[in-house]
Structures are given as C-alpha cells and as structure tokens.
Design a protein around this motif. Sequence first.
Motif, short mmCIF file in Angstrom:
data_model
loop_
_atom_site.label_atom_id
_atom_site.label_comp_id
_atom_site.label_asym_id
_atom_site.label_seq_id
_atom_site.Cartn_x
_atom_site.Cartn_y
_atom_site.Cartn_z
N ARG A 29 -1.90 -4.14 23.00
CA ARG A 29 -2.01 -5.96 22.71
C ARG A 29 -2.29 -6.29 23.88
NH1 ARG A 29 -0.43 -10.68 19.91
NH2 ARG A 29 -1.42 -12.09 22.17
N ASP A 30 -1.42 -5.81 25.36
CA ASP A 30 -1.22 -6.10 26.42
C ASP A 30 -2.89 -6.06 27.69
OD1 ASP A 30 1.50 -6.29 26.65
OD2 ASP A 30 2.02 -4.74 27.89
N LEU A 31 -3.34 -5.29 27.18
CA LEU A 31 -4.84 -5.20 27.59
C LEU A 31 -5.47 -5.98 26.70
CD1 LEU A 31 -4.71 -1.13 27.16
CD2 LEU A 31 -5.02 -2.78 29.48
N VAL A 32 -5.56 -5.92 25.79
CA VAL A 32 -6.41 -7.35 24.75
C VAL A 32 -5.99 -8.27 25.21
CG1 VAL A 32 -6.36 -8.06 22.60
CG2 VAL A 32 -6.20 -5.54 23.04
N ASP A 33 -4.89 -9.07 25.57
CA ASP A 33 -4.04 -10.76 26.46
C ASP A 33 -4.98 -10.31 27.84
OD1 ASP A 33 -2.64 -10.75 24.26
OD2 ASP A 33 -1.13 -10.19 25.42
N GLY A 34 -5.28 -9.01 28.29
CA GLY A 34 -5.79 -9.54 30.10
C GLY A 34 -7.64 -9.64 29.61
N LEU A 35 -8.16 -9.40 28.54
CA LEU A 35 -9.35 -9.90 27.92
C LEU A 35 -9.51 -10.19 27.46
CD1 LEU A 35 -10.08 -6.09 28.40
CD2 LEU A 35 -10.74 -7.37 30.47
N ALA A 36 -8.84 -11.17 26.92
CA ALA A 36 -9.09 -11.83 25.15
C ALA A 36 -9.71 -13.47 25.97
CB ALA A 36 -8.26 -12.68 24.45
N ASP A 37 -9.67 -13.84 27.15
CA ASP A 37 -10.82 -14.70 27.76
C ASP A 37 -11.62 -15.13 27.58
OD1 ASP A 37 -7.25 -16.53 27.60
OD2 ASP A 37 -8.02 -16.00 30.40
N GLN A 38 -12.50 -13.33 27.45
CA GLN A 38 -13.56 -13.69 27.44
C GLN A 38 -13.97 -13.73 26.10
OE1 GLN A 38 -15.12 -9.86 29.41
NE2 GLN A 38 -12.66 -9.69 30.57
N PHE A 39 -13.61 -13.48 24.96
CA PHE A 39 -13.73 -13.99 23.79
C PHE A 39 -13.28 -14.78 22.68
CE2 PHE A 39 -14.49 -9.43 25.61
CZ PHE A 39 -15.21 -9.04 25.55
N PRO A 40 -13.71 -16.24 23.49
CA PRO A 40 -13.13 -17.80 23.04
C PRO A 40 -13.14 -18.10 21.23
CG PRO A 40 -15.32 -18.54 23.93
CD PRO A 40 -14.91 -16.58 24.09
N ASN A 41 -13.92 -16.41 20.54
CA ASN A 41 -13.87 -17.05 19.12
C ASN A 41 -12.66 -16.22 18.31
OD1 ASN A 41 -15.14 -14.68 20.19
ND2 ASN A 41 -17.24 -15.75 18.30
N VAL A 42 -12.52 -15.45 19.27
CA VAL A 42 -11.69 -14.95 18.20
C VAL A 42 -9.88 -15.08 18.76
CG1 VAL A 42 -10.34 -12.09 18.94
CG2 VAL A 42 -12.92 -12.73 19.03
N LYS A 43 -8.66 -14.67 17.74
CA LYS A 43 -7.42 -15.38 17.91
C LYS A 43 -6.90 -13.77 17.52
CE LYS A 43 -3.80 -17.88 15.88
NZ LYS A 43 -3.72 -19.37 14.74
N VAL A 44 -6.21 -13.93 19.07
CA VAL A 44 -5.21 -12.56 18.39
C VAL A 44 -3.48 -12.70 18.30
CG1 VAL A 44 -4.44 -10.70 20.22
CG2 VAL A 44 -6.51 -11.71 20.76
N LYS A 45 -3.28 -11.90 16.99
CA LYS A 45 -1.92 -12.25 17.03
C LYS A 45 -1.29 -10.55 16.90
CE LYS A 45 -1.23 -14.91 13.16
NZ LYS A 45 -1.26 -15.92 12.16
N SER A 46 -0.17 -10.86 17.21
CA SER A 46 0.72 -9.59 16.72
C SER A 46 1.12 -9.60 15.34
CB SER A 46 1.61 -10.58 17.74
OG SER A 46 1.78 -9.34 19.33
N GLN A 47 1.03 -8.50 15.31
CA GLN A 47 1.58 -7.46 13.98
C GLN A 47 2.58 -6.84 13.85
OE1 GLN A 47 1.19 -9.24 11.15
NE2 GLN A 47 2.90 -7.65 10.49
N SER A 48 3.87 -6.48 13.35
CA SER A 48 4.82 -5.51 13.68
C SER A 48 4.60 -4.28 12.73
CB SER A 48 6.27 -6.03 13.39
OG SER A 48 6.82 -6.47 11.59
#
Length: 123
Positions: A29-48
């Motif tokens: 999740r931390d790695l995804v968060d670091g790159l997520a701004d490059q993909f504005p059509n993707v909303k990232v959420k955490s799941q337990s």
Amino acid sequence: MSTLMVCITCRTPSQREDKTGDPCGKTMRDLVDGLADQFPNVKVKSQSCLMGCDHGCNVAVSSNGKMSYVLGKFEPSEENAAAILEYASKHAESESGIVPFREWPKNVKGHFVARIPPLDAGE
C-alpha cells in the motif's frame, strides 16, 4: 474511475510464521501510494482482508458495472506496484473492465486469482 483495494493485512507465507514486521500488504500500500498520483483514474483504498491468505499480497480492482479482478502472489516492490496501478488504469479505461491480455503489464501476468462479473451481469 476504477478502485484498487490493497489488502493491508496480507502476509507472505514466510511472514505468517514471523509476525514481528509489517505485513507485506501494508508495504505494498505504501508503494502504491507513492505512485498513485501518476494514475488519476484509479482510486486507492485499503482493505483489512481479502481472504486470500494463501496468495498474499492481494489486491482487487473494481468499478460499477464492470468485471472485477482479484490479483495476488505479489512481493512488494515498486515495479509490482507500478504494474498493478497500470493494470487498474487500463481497467478504468475499458468499458467492460476487461483488459486485453496483450495490454497487461508484465508484472501482473500470472497473478490473477479471481474474476468476478458485475452484479447486473446476465440479467
């Protein structure tokens, strides 16, 4: 817009024996968060939990009215995080959520666990 859910409690088989460190899912999740701004059509959420403990690290890609996918067996790495986000972006661009195999990023090939049809499929 597609949603990428990252299981933050996932642990690889070796991590399940030694629970002293962070779960690989949290690292992913931390790695995804670091790159997520490059993909504005993707909303990232955490799941337990995505209940794919034999397949950790797990993620799910979904959007209303589209095919959903669960992917797993990832090692947390920037390359894998980028590939997951790229796939989720292509999912968002697809009318049905089905991304042609030839467009799959290399690092997601072999990681698909399940495909779930939209709730209104077959009606």
